[in-house]
Design an enzyme around this catalytic site. Structure first.
Site, short mmCIF file in Angstrom:
data_model
loop_
_atom_site.label_atom_id
_atom_site.label_comp_id
_atom_site.label_asym_id
_atom_site.label_seq_id
_atom_site.Cartn_x
_atom_site.Cartn_y
_atom_site.Cartn_z
N LYS A 266 5.13 9.37 18.54
CA LYS A 266 3.92 9.65 19.31
C LYS A 266 3.82 8.69 20.49
O LYS A 266 4.38 7.59 20.45
CB LYS A 266 2.69 9.42 18.42
N ARG A 340 2.44 18.80 6.83
CA ARG A 340 2.70 20.07 6.11
C ARG A 340 3.89 19.95 5.18
O ARG A 340 3.98 20.67 4.20
CB ARG A 340 2.83 21.20 7.13
#
Ligand code: BES
Ligand code: MN
Ligand code: ZN
Length: 485
Positions: A266, A340
């Site tokens: 990120k 996920r």
């Protein structure tokens, strides 16, 4: 802050401040509780236009021995016909913050006016309790400020006593979750999260922590891939609360104790906030704690697939393919779509325990706040009855949920060329494709997914939720489960 009920005249209660909640243009109604001298003082303040009773307007006055309480705080509730439970909560938050900020200790709330309007004074108390939360663990100078007690002045009332007990439990549960979420990732590792879970193991709660080896044996390759770049060992935490009969509800909380993005790293700006990527897990721990403390008559399973997502030398890489607990293979396109991966295995694991429903709660996508701002949780699921119950609990608690679609066409977005499925479908629709990915693992089990990335952290103060971790999800799920039993 300790809250207790007392049947006493407002004018006679010894306290640092007496809170008088009031609607716009309804001064007369309150004055009868405080006697003529203080009453005429308030009348003057109102007729001068200084206090109008607008929502969240607060005016403090000293009583100079006219009555026992040292001060009166007029707390505006807004127009009578627009009053709502949330407005009452907010006024409670504003009032308590103001009084706590002055360094006062013992306060009182006149509950009669709210009761006379047919509203629950406990909503006001709830707002007050939530507003005075402080995270001071890491401050050397611990401020001595903090309210000690709130006397709720009312006729003895069984219903009010019960609802005060409930909001007190709720607020302490929210604060418990906030503490976990606010704690930085160097102190809130997967191991630490497992310790917190173990500390809840008493009475009807049992806890089992699957170590890396155990998770390997279960075949949870997607979950395990997340922590490969970190020296912090993964902990797959399973809690059980047996408070009733019947099949359990499984609660799964995303528990990434730090999300750097991994190899798909990120940007640096704001990365420090990614300690809150375990907010879902904190909510699940908190809800189990409440269920056990409050003896909710139902069965729960709590699952926290805890891991740290870092770009170490052995980290998983874009293009890697992993195998999940149910045999499906996943191509990892982006290591930053790690939530996920962990949740897919957690859902697969939960299914083996034959739950009657699965609810997952996760800070899953940045797209969640792009869609909803910071005002609502995004909800998706495969079971209409559970979805409408969730909506109702959201409206009741103001932890509002907004349903997004799971059209089968979204399945196309996450088809992989070489594996069964891939972990991202790109930017377009990424809030819903993330949920669609999970849906593939939930299969036929009634399932609801809550994306709390939009609301789990607050960058600005609100009437009863200050900056930092919000604990959103705790009141929602607790209320849902209490009404589900
Ligand atoms: N934990 C993040 C989502 C997130 C972002 C939560 C900002 C709170 C605030 C999640 O793991 C993530 O990185 N999601 C990516 C997915 C993308 C790579 C497909 C996202 O939403 O950008
Ligand atoms: Mn991520
Ligand atoms: Zn994440």
């Amino acid at each position: 802050m300790k809250v207790y009920l007392k049947d006493i005249k407002e004018a006679d209660c010894a306290s640092d401040a007496l809170i008088l909640p009031l609607c716009e243009g309804d001064a007369g109604a309150s004055l009868k509780y405080i006697g003529p001298a203080a009453g005429s003082l308030i009348k003057k303040i109102i007729s001068s236009g200084e206090f109008e009773g607008k929502h969240n307007q607060m005016t403090l006055l000293h009583t100079s021995d006219m009555i026992r309480p040292d001060r009166i705080l007029l707390a505006g509730l807004g127009r009578k016909k627009e009053i709502s439970r949330e407005k009452i909560r907010q006024a409670g938050g504003k009032a308590a913050s103001l009084l706590a900020g002055l360094g006062l200790k013992d306060i009182a709330l006149s509950a009669r006016y709210l009761s006379s309007l047919g509203h629950l004074p406990s909503d006001f108390v709830e707002g007050s309790l939530l507003a005075v939360y402080k995270f001071s663990k890491y401050k050397s100078d611990k401020e001595a400020k903090g309210l000690k007690s709130m006397m709720v002045i009312s006729r003895p009332d069984k219903h009010l006593r019960e609802s005060i007990k409930w909001v007190t439990a709720l607020a302490s549960t929210v604060n418990f979750a906030k503490d976990l979420i606010n704690t930085p990732s160097n102190d809130m590792t997967p191991g630490r999260l497992a310790d917190v879970a173990k500390s809840l193991a008493k009475g009807k709660v049992s806890v089992r922590v699957l170590e890396r080896k155990d998770s390997e044996r279960e075949g949870m390759g997607a979950y395990l891939s997340v922590s490969k770049g970190s020296v912090e060992p993964p902990k797959f935490i399973v809690l059980r609360y047996n408070g009733g009969d019947g099949a359990p509800v499984a609660l799964i909380g995303k528990s990434i104790t730090f999300d750097s993005g991994g190899i798909s790293i990120k940007p640096g700006e704001g990365m420090e906030k990614m300690k809150y990527d375990m907010a879902g897990g904190a909510v699940v721990l908190a809800v189990i704690r409440l269920a056990s403390g409050y003896k909710l008559p139902l069965n729960l399973i709590g699952i926290l697939p805890a891991a740290e997502n870092l770009p170490g030398g052995s980290a998983s890489k874009p293009g890697d393919i992993v195998r999940t607990i149910n045999g499906k293979t996943v191509e990892i396109i982006n290591t930053d779509a790690e939530g996920r991966l962990a949740l897919a295995d957690a859902i697969g694991y939960a299914k083996k325990l034959k739950p009657k429903a699965i609810i997952d709660i996760a800070t899953l996508t940045g797209a969640c706040s792009v869609a909803l701002g910071n005002e609502a949780i995004a909800m998706m699921g495969n079971d209409d009855p559970l979805i409408s119950r969730m909506k109702a609990a959201g409206d009741e608690t103001y932890e509002r949920v907004w349903q997004m679609p799971l059209y089968e066409e979204y399945g196309e977005y996450i088809k992989s060329d070489i594996a069964d499925i891939k972990n991202t479908g790109g930017k377009t629709g990424s809030l819903v494709t993330a949920a669609y990915f999970l849906k593939e693992f939930a299969g036929e089990v009634p399932w609801v997914h809550l994306d709390i990335a939009s609301v789990a952290w607050a960058d600005k103060d609100r009437p009863y939720t200050l900056k930092g971790a919000t604990g959103v999800g705790v009141r929602l799920l607790s209320t849902l489960l209490k009404e589900m039993k």
